[in-house]
Design an enzyme around this catalytic site. Structure first.
Site, PDB file in Angstrom:
ATOM      1  N   GLY A   1       2.317 -87.087 -11.259  1.00 35.44           N
ATOM      2  CA  GLY A   1       2.797 -87.864 -12.407  1.00 35.44           C
ATOM      3  C   GLY A   1       2.047 -87.661 -13.700  1.00 35.44           C
ATOM      4  O   GLY A   1       2.048 -88.534 -14.564  1.00 35.44           O
TER       5      GLY A   1
ATOM      6  N   ASN B   1       2.846 -85.658 -16.142  1.00 33.24           N
ATOM      7  CA  ASN B   1       3.828 -85.634 -17.246  1.00 33.24           C
ATOM      8  C   ASN B   1       4.325 -87.041 -17.560  1.00 33.24           C
ATOM      9  O   ASN B   1       4.542 -87.382 -18.731  1.00 33.24           O
ATOM     10  CB  ASN B   1       4.987 -84.697 -16.912  1.00 33.24           C
TER      11      ASN B   1
ATOM     12  N   MET C   1      10.843 -82.934  -7.318  1.00 31.80           N
ATOM     13  CA  MET C   1      10.950 -81.702  -6.541  1.00 31.80           C
ATOM     14  C   MET C   1      12.107 -81.770  -5.554  1.00 31.80           C
ATOM     15  O   MET C   1      11.912 -81.746  -4.343  1.00 31.80           O
ATOM     16  CB  MET C   1       9.632 -81.445  -5.803  1.00 31.80           C
TER      17      MET C   1
ATOM     18  N   LEU D   1      19.372 -81.396  -7.003  1.00 29.63           N
ATOM     19  CA  LEU D   1      20.386 -82.446  -7.145  1.00 29.63           C
ATOM     20  C   LEU D   1      21.784 -81.856  -7.009  1.00 29.63           C
ATOM     21  O   LEU D   1      22.013 -80.695  -7.370  1.00 29.63           O
ATOM     22  CB  LEU D   1      20.220 -83.116  -8.505  1.00 29.63           C
TER      23      LEU D   1
ATOM     24  N   HIS E   1      10.070 -77.580 -16.566  1.00 27.45           N
ATOM     25  CA  HIS E   1       9.824 -76.520 -15.582  1.00 27.45           C
ATOM     26  C   HIS E   1       8.646 -75.669 -16.064  1.00 27.45           C
ATOM     27  O   HIS E   1       8.597 -75.280 -17.233  1.00 27.45           O
ATOM     28  CB  HIS E   1      11.082 -75.648 -15.432  1.00 27.45           C
TER      29      HIS E   1
ATOM     30  N   GLU F   1      23.046 -75.175 -11.833  1.00 31.78           N
ATOM     31  CA  GLU F   1      22.197 -74.148 -11.235  1.00 31.78           C
ATOM     32  C   GLU F   1      20.742 -74.645 -11.238  1.00 31.78           C
ATOM     33  O   GLU F   1      20.316 -75.253 -12.228  1.00 31.78           O
ATOM     34  CB  GLU F   1      22.287 -72.906 -12.124  1.00 31.78           C
TER      35      GLU F   1
ATOM     36  N   ASP G   1      17.069 -75.005 -12.008  1.00 28.14           N
ATOM     37  CA  ASP G   1      16.283 -74.546 -13.161  1.00 28.14           C
ATOM     38  C   ASP G   1      17.147 -73.802 -14.166  1.00 28.14           C
ATOM     39  O   ASP G   1      16.679 -72.919 -14.899  1.00 28.14           O
ATOM     40  CB  ASP G   1      15.074 -73.708 -12.727  1.00 28.14           C
TER      41      ASP G   1
ATOM     42  N   GLN H   1       0.079 -77.867 -22.103  1.00 29.47           N
ATOM     43  CA  GLN H   1       1.202 -77.723 -23.047  1.00 29.47           C
ATOM     44  C   GLN H   1       2.408 -78.544 -22.612  1.00 29.47           C
ATOM     45  O   GLN H   1       3.160 -79.052 -23.452  1.00 29.47           O
ATOM     46  CB  GLN H   1       1.570 -76.251 -23.214  1.00 29.47           C
TER      47      GLN H   1
HETATM   48  C1  GRF Z   1       4.849 -79.866 -13.562  1.00 34.39           C
HETATM   49  O1  GRF Z   1       4.218 -78.633 -13.597  1.00 34.39           O
HETATM   50  C2  GRF Z   1       6.311 -79.739 -13.913  1.00 34.39           C
HETATM   51  O2  GRF Z   1       6.563 -78.745 -14.856  1.00 34.39           O
HETATM   52  C3  GRF Z   1       6.928 -79.373 -12.596  1.00 34.39           C
HETATM   53  O3  GRF Z   1       6.236 -80.136 -11.650  1.00 34.39           O
HETATM   54  C4  GRF Z   1       4.932 -80.420 -12.140  1.00 34.39           C
HETATM   55  C5  GRF Z   1       4.759 -81.900 -12.101  1.00 34.39           C
HETATM   56  O4  GRF Z   1       3.454 -82.297 -12.398  1.00 34.39           O
HETATM   57  N1  GRF Z   1       8.350 -79.587 -12.610  1.00 34.39           N
HETATM   58  P1  GRF Z   1       3.137 -83.823 -12.668  1.00 34.39           P
HETATM   59  O5  GRF Z   1       3.594 -84.605 -11.448  1.00 34.39           O
HETATM   60  O6  GRF Z   1       3.848 -84.247 -13.906  1.00 34.39           O
HETATM   61  O7  GRF Z   1       1.641 -83.890 -12.831  1.00 34.39           O
END
Ligand code: GRF
Length: 219
Positions: free
Chosen positions: A12, A14, A94, A97, A113, A147, A149, A177
């Site tokens: 988590g 992000n 992950m 869908l 992604h 599709e 990603d 980033q």
């Molecule tokens: C990130 O690298 C995101 O791009 C990918 O899964 C990872 C999730 O990381 N889809 P976090 O759970 O947000 O730390």
């Protein structure tokens, strides 16, 4: 108030970056938006504690309880719709869908992604980038299409691949980033300055610097 629902499966970070931006940029006042709920398909996702720590609903929908992908997605949509979302953010969710799910949230479903799409779809993107020998790598925020990603690209952040990089060092550079890229995409989407129109991304008063993040060269 425009509600954001975040779907996660893991640590988590992000989600944490999104919450930090929402707080420091005062999204409730400036764009009338807030993260309303966090939903995970894994009970053990670290990101659930991040949500709980700020008093957000942290809901779990355990996929093992569902016999089919369609049944899981139907239940997921019902859970999401409790929060009447303006935007659904896949922040490390992950799970693939179904098309029906993707269509239901058309134009308000985005994913982050860890590669410069359309290169390196799927898992283990940093390993794949190193194996391919690319010298520039990065992350992409895109509208979710049918599709995996796939779907129209909203914004990207690029980083150099340094000599001697390992999967770990490269992942960390990209992740830093991601934490800049995702919040600014969400803010622009909720401010109505980025929209999906007939399958294409339309920008309104968006600078290149908002959607093409270029990390300064490392020495
Ligand atoms: C990130 O690298 C995101 O791009 C990918 O899964 C990872 C999730 O990381 N889809 P976090 O759970 O947000 O730390």
């Amino acid at each position: 108030m425009k509600n954001i629902v975040c779907l996660i499966s893991g640590r988590g970070s992000n989600l944490e970056a999104l919450l930090a931006a929402a707080k420091s940029e005062q999204w409730e006042d400036t764009i009338g938006a807030r993260v309303a709920a966090v939903i995970s398909n894994c009970a053990g996702a670290g990101g659930l504690a991040i949500a709980q720590a700020v008093g957000l609903p942290a809901r779990v929908l355990a996929q093992a309880q569902f016999a089919t992908r369609a049944a899981f997605d139907t239940a997921l949509a019902a859970l999401i719709d409790e929060y009447d979302p303006a935007l659904v953010v896949l922040a490390g969710f992950m799970r693939v869908l179904t098309g029906a799910f993707v269509d239901r949230y058309g134009g308000r479903l985005i994913n982050i992604h860890p590669s410069l799409l359309p290169s390196f779809r799927g898992l283990a993107t940093h390993q794949a980038a190193l194996a391919a020998g690319v010298r520039v790598h990065g992350a992409t925020v895109h509208f979710v299409g049918r599709e995996v990603d796939g779907g129209p690209i909203i914004a990207q952040a690029a980083v150099p691949v340094a000599p001697g990089d390992t999967e770990g060092t490269l992942a960390a550079r990209v992740l830093a980033q991601e934490h800049r890229l995702l919040p600014r995409c969400v803010r622009l989407l909720l401010a109505g300055r980025i929209r999906l129109v007939a399958g294409h991304v339309e920008y309104d008063g968006v600078a290149a610097a908002d959607i093409a993040l270029l990390e300064p060269m490392i020495q």
